[in-house]
Scaffold this active site. Structure first.
Site, mmCIF file in Angstrom:
data_model
loop_
_atom_site.group_PDB
_atom_site.id
_atom_site.type_symbol
_atom_site.label_atom_id
_atom_site.label_comp_id
_atom_site.label_asym_id
_atom_site.label_seq_id
_atom_site.Cartn_x
_atom_site.Cartn_y
_atom_site.Cartn_z
ATOM 1 N N HIS A 1 -13.841 -8.227 -1.870
ATOM 2 C CA HIS A 1 -12.921 -9.147 -1.190
ATOM 3 C C HIS A 1 -13.671 -10.093 -0.242
ATOM 4 O O HIS A 1 -13.746 -11.281 -0.492
ATOM 5 C CB HIS A 1 -11.784 -8.439 -0.435
ATOM 6 C CG HIS A 1 -10.974 -7.542 -1.297
ATOM 7 N ND1 HIS A 1 -10.283 -7.997 -2.400
ATOM 8 C CD2 HIS A 1 -10.758 -6.205 -1.258
ATOM 9 C CE1 HIS A 1 -9.657 -6.981 -2.977
ATOM 10 N NE2 HIS A 1 -9.931 -5.882 -2.312
ATOM 11 N N ARG B 1 -12.379 1.391 7.569
ATOM 12 C CA ARG B 1 -11.167 2.086 8.011
ATOM 13 C C ARG B 1 -11.282 3.574 7.709
ATOM 14 O O ARG B 1 -10.684 4.402 8.392
ATOM 15 C CB ARG B 1 -9.924 1.526 7.297
ATOM 16 C CG ARG B 1 -9.529 0.130 7.712
ATOM 17 C CD ARG B 1 -8.192 -0.280 7.094
ATOM 18 N NE ARG B 1 -8.330 -0.756 5.724
ATOM 19 C CZ ARG B 1 -7.827 -0.156 4.654
ATOM 20 N NH1 ARG B 1 -7.147 0.971 4.774
ATOM 21 N NH2 ARG B 1 -8.005 -0.662 3.455
ATOM 22 N N HIS C 1 -15.059 -1.952 0.267
ATOM 23 C CA HIS C 1 -14.040 -2.941 0.631
ATOM 24 C C HIS C 1 -14.402 -3.473 2.017
ATOM 25 O O HIS C 1 -14.588 -2.683 2.948
ATOM 26 C CB HIS C 1 -12.653 -2.288 0.722
ATOM 27 C CG HIS C 1 -12.097 -1.781 -0.564
ATOM 28 N ND1 HIS C 1 -11.896 -0.446 -0.825
ATOM 29 C CD2 HIS C 1 -11.667 -2.438 -1.663
ATOM 30 C CE1 HIS C 1 -11.356 -0.301 -2.033
ATOM 31 N NE2 HIS C 1 -11.215 -1.494 -2.566
ATOM 32 N N ARG D 1 0.819 -1.204 0.000
ATOM 33 C CA ARG D 1 0.000 0.000 0.000
ATOM 34 C C ARG D 1 0.861 1.265 0.000
ATOM 35 O O ARG D 1 0.498 2.265 -0.625
ATOM 36 C CB ARG D 1 -0.949 0.008 1.204
ATOM 37 C CG ARG D 1 -2.028 1.070 1.081
ATOM 38 C CD ARG D 1 -2.942 1.078 2.270
ATOM 39 N NE ARG D 1 -2.253 1.507 3.488
ATOM 40 C CZ ARG D 1 -2.866 1.860 4.610
ATOM 41 N NH1 ARG D 1 -4.186 1.817 4.692
ATOM 42 N NH2 ARG D 1 -2.179 2.235 5.672
ATOM 43 N N ASP E 1 -9.141 -5.495 -9.827
ATOM 44 C CA ASP E 1 -8.663 -4.718 -8.687
ATOM 45 C C ASP E 1 -7.333 -4.015 -8.948
ATOM 46 O O ASP E 1 -7.290 -2.967 -9.564
ATOM 47 C CB ASP E 1 -8.598 -5.624 -7.454
ATOM 48 C CG ASP E 1 -8.382 -4.873 -6.155
ATOM 49 O OD1 ASP E 1 -8.390 -3.629 -6.174
ATOM 50 O OD2 ASP E 1 -8.199 -5.516 -5.111
HETATM 51 ZN ZN ZN Z 1 -10.047 -2.242 -4.261
#
Ligand code: ZN
Length: 426
Positions: free
Chosen positions: A255, A194, A218, A86, A300
């Site tokens: 996911h 998040r 997500h 990330r 993705d």
């Molecule tokens: Zn994504």
């Protein structure tokens, strides 16, 4: 040879069910399918001929197109994780001014078209909305622009100042933005629990519900994500989204790798979609998820762009995890790539070869080395379990040809990708 033929003859076509049908004539009325006839052994005069297996157009239900520029750059043997990946993705995102972004989006969407993708759900937190719409139009693919509400964490450029600001931005897009074309539709996203608190998630869910927009998020990609959410709020992401009114038959959990059995029950009760992205999940060491609800598939992070690889990975990963073969058949996986992907992105009239459906079609040649020797009865299994993006020969979107004989009709895709990826880092 017309780029918008009125009659197509397919050597084999998948019309649903377990077996393809031979000799299928598809009559087009502009952007829609007007008639379907089967058992036509020889092509009618004037028909465009499609050898191999023709499928409904393929839906890529979860994409971050700019991440195409990361391909091959995050694979050093450095014992990393999703979180180290990330930080590299953030470095790329910081460089995405509109010009760099648009070139990358256009070339990446064109790569998707070559892979048989006719509809892309672009989950956008860079907010180059107009450039995304122009890029999809140039590449010839249909677009659902899934604008993500992102309020905490990440980079400043991802974030709206408040959920009210996100709502106002969406209303501006509705009024005067680029969403008016017939190949573009809007959708909403809660980036994740998040990035959005449960009360703000409820506002986004209500905004989407008022408009009957799809809603994506997500969900439970990471064990650490679950732990942080549980510590902060005392519940799982799925339970919080359910309490916020987000779960419905318009909802897609992207996911859904680390869901509890109670989470899975909530997803099933809502008839929500689960978008698995197996080539990304394996690339990022996320894990192997259960299928939580109705299955769709996404490229993705663009670590590769190959819908057939995404589809078979669901079954093959399941085999490795369970020691059992044959949980997901080719027809179910093909449905995830087509009709279910279309519906999850707000195009319920697409993803099938039926009268009245959108004339979006993808033809897989059976003449390449990987698929040579395929029997008609097993063509769907062969394509799903052994075919690949490079076997796609012809693609139509809304009755207009986008790919012919494996080449994009208007874009030199490899050259544009090379240029766009170089520009992204220079
Ligand atoms: Zn994504």
């Amino acid at each position: 040879v017309s780029d918008a033929p009125s009659t197509l003859w397919c050597e084999l076509a998948w019309l649903g069910g377990d077996r393809p049908v031979a000799g299928v004539v598809i009559e087009l009325d502009g952007a829609r399918i007007a008639a379907v006839a089967t058992g036509v052994a020889l092509p009618p005069a004037g028909a465009a001929q499609l050898g191999g297996l023709t499928l409904p157009g393929l839906a890529n239900a979860h994409s971050h197109c700019f991440q195409r520029a990361l391909r091959g750059r995050t694979e050093a043997p450095a014992r990393g994780s999703f979180w180290t990946w990330r930080s590299e993705m953030y470095a790329l995102a910081e460089r995405m001014d509109e010009a760099r972004y648009e070139a990358l989006a256009r070339a990446t969407f064109a790569e998707m078209a070559l892979a048989g993708i006719t509809l892309v759900g672009e989950f956008d937190y860079l907010h180059h909305s107009a450039a995304t719409v122009r890029a999809a139009a140039a590449a010839g693919v249909r677009l659902t622009l899934i604008d993500a509400c992102y309020l905490e964490g990440g980079l400043a450029r991802f974030r709206d100042a408040s959920v009210e600001h996100w709502c106002a931005r969406m209303q501006q897009l509705e009024r005067s933005g680029p969403l008016g074309g017939e190949r573009v539709r809007p959708a909403a996203a809660i980036h994740s629990l998040r990035a959005v608190t449960p009360p703000d998630a409820a506002r986004v869910a209500a905004f989407a519900a008022e408009r009957d927009w799809p809603l994506h998020a997500h969900v439970s990609e990471q064990v650490r994500e679950n732990a942080e959410v549980l510590e902060r709020y005392g519940a799982t992401p799925t339970a919080l989204l359910a309490a916020a009114g987000a779960l419905s038959a318009r909802f897609t959990a992207v996911h859904a790798t680390h869901m509890s059995s109670a989470d899975l029950a909530l997803m099933a009760a809502a008839e929500a979609y689960c978008c698995m992205c197996p080539t990304t999940e394996r690339d990022l060491a996320d894990g192997i998820g259960p299928v939580a609800g109705r299955l769709t598939l996404g490229s993705d992070s663009q670590s590769i762009i190959d819908p057939f690889e995404e589809a078979r990975a669901v079954e093959l990963d399941h085999r490795l995890a369970t020691g059992t073969r044959g949980s997901f058949g080719a027809a179910q996986l093909a449905g995830a790539l087509t009709v279910d992907g279309y519906a999850s992105l707000g195009w319920s009239e697409g993803g099938t070869i039926t009268v009245g459906a959108l004339a979006d079609l993808s033809t897989v040649s059976l003449g390449g080395v990987a698929l040579a020797g395929t029997a008609a009865d097993h063509a769907l299994e062969s394509v799903i379990f052994a075919g690949g993006a490079t076997d796609v020969s012809d693609v139509f979107v809304g009755g207009r040809r986008v790919v012919r004989d494996g080449a994009h009709v208007s874009i030199d895709v490899a050259a544009e990708l090379a240029d766009a990826v170089t520009r992204a880092w220079s």
